[in-house]
Design a protein around this motif. Structure first.
Motif, short mmCIF file in Angstrom:
data_model
loop_
_atom_site.label_atom_id
_atom_site.label_comp_id
_atom_site.label_asym_id
_atom_site.label_seq_id
_atom_site.Cartn_x
_atom_site.Cartn_y
_atom_site.Cartn_z
N ASP A 1 38.66 -28.75 -18.33
CA ASP A 1 38.33 -29.87 -17.46
C ASP A 1 39.49 -30.10 -16.50
N PRO A 2 39.21 -30.40 -15.24
CA PRO A 2 40.28 -30.59 -14.27
C PRO A 2 41.23 -31.70 -14.71
N PRO A 3 42.52 -31.55 -14.43
CA PRO A 3 43.49 -32.57 -14.82
C PRO A 3 43.34 -33.83 -13.97
N PRO A 4 43.74 -34.98 -14.48
CA PRO A 4 43.60 -36.24 -13.73
C PRO A 4 44.77 -36.43 -12.75
N CYS A 5 44.95 -35.46 -11.86
CA CYS A 5 46.03 -35.54 -10.87
C CYS A 5 45.64 -34.72 -9.66
N SER A 6 46.28 -34.95 -8.55
CA SER A 6 46.08 -34.11 -7.38
C SER A 6 46.92 -32.86 -7.52
N PHE A 7 46.45 -31.75 -6.95
CA PHE A 7 47.20 -30.50 -7.03
C PHE A 7 46.74 -29.55 -5.93
N ASN A 8 47.64 -28.69 -5.52
CA ASN A 8 47.27 -27.59 -4.64
C ASN A 8 47.88 -26.27 -5.09
N ARG A 9 48.57 -26.29 -6.21
CA ARG A 9 49.12 -25.07 -6.79
C ARG A 9 48.86 -25.08 -8.29
N VAL A 10 48.60 -23.89 -8.82
CA VAL A 10 48.38 -23.71 -10.26
C VAL A 10 49.13 -22.46 -10.68
N THR A 11 49.94 -22.57 -11.71
CA THR A 11 50.58 -21.41 -12.32
C THR A 11 50.17 -21.34 -13.79
N MET A 12 50.01 -20.14 -14.28
CA MET A 12 49.56 -19.92 -15.64
C MET A 12 50.64 -19.17 -16.41
N ASN A 13 50.88 -19.59 -17.64
CA ASN A 13 51.86 -18.98 -18.52
C ASN A 13 51.13 -18.35 -19.71
N PHE A 14 51.28 -17.03 -19.85
CA PHE A 14 50.67 -16.30 -20.96
C PHE A 14 51.81 -15.72 -21.81
N THR A 15 51.94 -16.22 -23.04
CA THR A 15 53.01 -15.79 -23.93
C THR A 15 52.41 -15.18 -25.19
N VAL A 16 52.97 -14.05 -25.61
CA VAL A 16 52.41 -13.30 -26.73
C VAL A 16 53.53 -12.88 -27.68
N THR A 17 53.27 -12.99 -28.96
CA THR A 17 54.14 -12.40 -29.97
C THR A 17 53.30 -11.45 -30.83
N MET B 1 45.14 -22.48 -24.58
CA MET B 1 44.70 -21.55 -25.61
C MET B 1 45.86 -21.28 -26.55
N ASP B 2 45.61 -21.39 -27.81
CA ASP B 2 46.54 -21.02 -28.87
C ASP B 2 45.72 -20.23 -29.87
N TYR B 3 45.81 -18.90 -29.81
CA TYR B 3 44.80 -18.09 -30.49
C TYR B 3 45.42 -16.79 -30.98
N VAL B 4 44.96 -16.33 -32.15
CA VAL B 4 45.41 -15.06 -32.72
C VAL B 4 44.29 -14.04 -32.58
N PHE B 5 44.57 -12.96 -31.86
CA PHE B 5 43.61 -11.87 -31.73
C PHE B 5 43.92 -10.86 -32.82
N GLY B 6 43.16 -10.95 -33.91
CA GLY B 6 43.30 -10.03 -35.02
C GLY B 6 42.23 -8.96 -34.91
N PHE B 7 41.20 -9.05 -35.73
CA PHE B 7 40.06 -8.14 -35.60
C PHE B 7 39.11 -8.81 -34.60
N SER B 8 39.28 -8.49 -33.32
CA SER B 8 38.68 -9.33 -32.28
C SER B 8 37.76 -8.58 -31.32
N TYR B 9 37.32 -7.37 -31.66
CA TYR B 9 36.37 -6.70 -30.78
C TYR B 9 35.06 -7.46 -30.75
N GLY B 10 34.63 -7.77 -29.53
CA GLY B 10 33.41 -8.54 -29.36
C GLY B 10 33.53 -9.99 -29.78
N LYS B 11 34.77 -10.44 -30.02
CA LYS B 11 35.00 -11.82 -30.46
C LYS B 11 36.06 -12.48 -29.58
N PRO B 12 35.72 -12.76 -28.33
CA PRO B 12 36.72 -13.36 -27.44
C PRO B 12 37.00 -14.81 -27.80
#
Length: 621
Positions: free
Chosen positions: A18-34, A1-12
């Motif tokens: 889609d799952p990545p083409p690799c095996s995995f048993n751990r997932v970490t998520m990075n959420f960065t905001v300016t 996701m690369d998204y600007v939440f401006g006037f965003s009420y009711g507008k998510p």
């Protein structure tokens, strides 16, 4: 996701995964905001389909701009990551001539494999409004919504756990400061009507209308709460990752695996009183609580139908005690309101399961909770002291899951007016989160990252904000016990801050210290704690002035990239509709000028307006 939440009420944001083409048993998520400008704190919720998977809130930006990053373990949702999903990220925001700050966000996930899988659920079912088909957020808002769903569970379910996510907004954001219903008009002529239903809240889970478990919530303080200067740049505990609580419903499986549909419901209760110190649990609370849940289902690979005895429910109403006293001044006007609340509750739900090999196993879910609260409103409601303590122990048998938590809280706040239209807030706060989890929790405890690994070999650990791993010597690595089966997080924040506003000018200063301690817990009911990570941080007037880290007792140098920019305090407006909205004192009388003062724009602050969510603010008229 690369998204600007401006006037965003009711507008998510709506996207596809889609799952990545690799095996995995751990997932970490990075959420960065300016963000840059002037803006409220806002509530954000991420969904995979109809399942809430991340609840966060935003920092309030400054004129020069801010940036923050949150990294979250996500392997508990392995069953969802294995299939294509619709991603919905709901972060309602408002942009106008006064509130100018957009939230520029990026969200990425990293998939990888590590040794030693931990069991994760085979299926995850949402307890939500299930609106993803309409590209909408799926959280319930109570009171108002009927927060219930109906499902038939797989008949070979061997274990099931429900997680609850809930936080108060608007009149319920500062629920722990609320008054009894019989006393909400104590200072109506001075500061307006107080919020009610007492300072006690209980989040309840019901199955087919019967109580299955409860959660006494942690008092979240968002980055615009109490005094904004407290949270520059240290955010309030859990404000960037609101915790969920687990309730093991395995004792219900003989009923839930009968092939029929069953109802799962979330409710939020406070206290009703009649003015005679006769408290009962309320059927409703103020507006509003944002709630969802999830059912984590672990299947029996043999496909045998789970059976056994129906659940035996021992869940009497909580023991509630309240008291209050009121003093008046020389003119006869109400001066000081003191009120206390205490609660105690025990729940035991048990049954017998028939296993795949024909044997029977007794299973149980036990909860013991204790709560106390003292509030003193003095100076005709302009000053408030709050002291609260919550402790609880949840035990699932025979799984070995144990969750112990304690969160004491103390807040002292006052607001005032000055000649010429100035307003001010000053406050001090001290609070602690002490949470210890052992056994097969649904959510990762964090201890997985500190497994002993290979003896005699140095290890690298990736700590917050670093691109490079922090090396740990083989001796330190070898000191980590082999038998860790849980973790304890103990963190305390203490701070003082002030806010001042005059027409066309406002600022906030403060200092906040935080001590954070993460320990592994050795197996056993009384397992010893092994200290793994410790951090002490002090921020003064928007700058970090000291920051110390220890990893397994060894000091960790701070990278220069983490140095805090120098600042002179928050510039701009309150970031909320009024002083009262920061402190949660109640809305006041309709159309009433609470403080004839500058709100950053030089106008009078009025207390009535349309609720805008996002941390419980109300729009200024």
């Amino acid at each position: 996701m690369d998204y600007v939440f401006g006037f965003s009420y009711g507008k998510p944001f709506v996207g596809n995964y889609d799952p990545p083409p690799c095996s995995f048993n751990r997932v970490t998520m990075n959420f960065t905001v300016t963000s840059r400008g002037r803006q409220f704190d806002r509530l954000g919720i991420m969904y995979l389909g109809d399942n809430e998977v991340f609840r966060t809130s935003t920092a309030e930006p400054t004129t020069n701009g801010i940036i923050w990053t949150y990294v979250k373990e996500m392997d508990q949702y392995d069953a969802l990551w294995r299939t294509s999903q619709k991603i919905i990220f709901d972060l309602g925001n408002l942009i106008d001539s006064t509130y100018t700050g957009s939230f520029n966000t990026t969200l990425t996930a990293t998939f990888f494999t590590v040794p030693g899988d931990r069991p994760t659920a085979d299926q995850i079912l949402p307890i939500s409004a299930r609106r993803s088909a309409d590209n909408a957020a799926s959280a319930f808002s109570v009171p108002g919504d009927n927060a219930s769903v109906s499902y038939g569970l797989p008949q070979n379910t061997a274990r099931a756990v429900i997680s609850l996510s809930a936080c108060g907004q608007a009149t319920e954001e500062f629920w722990y400061t609320n008054a009894f219903n019989s006393e909400v008009n104590t200072f109506v002529d001075e500061i307006g009507t107080l919020y009610g239903y007492s300072p006690f809240r209980e989040v309840q889970l019901l199955i087919d209308g019967q109580l299955a478990g409860v959660y006494w919530p942690f008092p979240i303080i968002f980055t615009g709460g109490i005094v904004p200067g407290l949270w520059r740049p240290i955010a309030g505990i859990d404000a960037f990752d609101l915790r969920e609580n687990e309730i093991d419903i395995t004792p219900w499986l003989p009923l839930l695996c009968d092939g029929s549909t069953h109802t799962f419901e979330i409710r939020v209760a406070g206290i009703d009183d009649n003015g005679n110190n006769n408290p009962t649990l309320s059927e409703t609370v103020g507006s509003s609580w944002i709630v969802t849940g999830k059912i984590f289902i672990f299947l029996n690979p043999s496909n045998n139908t789970t059976s056994g005895t129906p659940p035996l429910i021992d869940a009497p109403a909580p023991a509630l005690t309240i008291s209050s006293s009121l003093t008046t001044n020389a003119t006869g006007a109400n001066e000081t309101l003191t009120y206390t609340t205490s609660a105690k509750r025990s729940i035991v739900i048990s049954s017998t399961l028939k296993t795949s090999n024909g044997s029977t196993v007794p299973v149980s879910w036990t909860q013991d909770l204790t709560y106390s609260n003292l509030n003193v409103l003095s100076a005709q409601g302009f000053t408030q002291f709050t002291q609260q303590s919550t402790t609880a122990t949840d035990i699932s048998s025979p799984s070995g899951y144990i969750n112990k938590y304690s969160w004491p809280l103390s807040i002292n706040s006052t607001f005032s007016t000055f000649p010429g239209g100035g307003i001010g807030i000053s406050a001090s706060i001290n609070r602690t989160l002490d949470s210890q989890t052992q056994g097969p929790a649904v959510f990762p405890s964090g201890i997985q990252s500190f497994s002993p690994g290979t003896r005699g070999i140095p290890a690298l650990y990736y700590l917050a904000g670093r691109q490079q791993g922090v090396p740990l010597t083989s001796a330190a690595q070898d000191s980590i016990p082999d038998n860790l089966d849980g973790a304890r997080t103990l963190t305390t924040q203490s701070g003082t801050a002030a806010y001042r506003s005059a027409p066309n000018n406002s600022f906030s200063f403060g200092s906040t210290s935080q001590h954070f301690l993460f320990s592994g817990v050795e197996s056993g009911a009384d397992g010893a704690n092994f200290e793994i990570y410790e951090r002490d941080t002090l921020a003064v007037n928007s700058s970090v002035v000291s920051d110390r880290e220890l990893l397994v007792g060894v000091g960790v140098p701070r990278p220069s990239a983490l140095a805090s920019p120098q600042g002179t305090g928050l510039q701009g407006g309150l970031g909320r509709g009024s002083v009262r909205e920061i402190l949660g004192r109640g809305p006041g009388a309709e159309g009433r000028v609470l403080v004839q003062a500058g709100d950053g724009g030089g106008g009078a602050v009025l207390v009535q307006g349309s609720d805008r969510g996002g941390g419980g603010e109300r729009e200024v008229e």
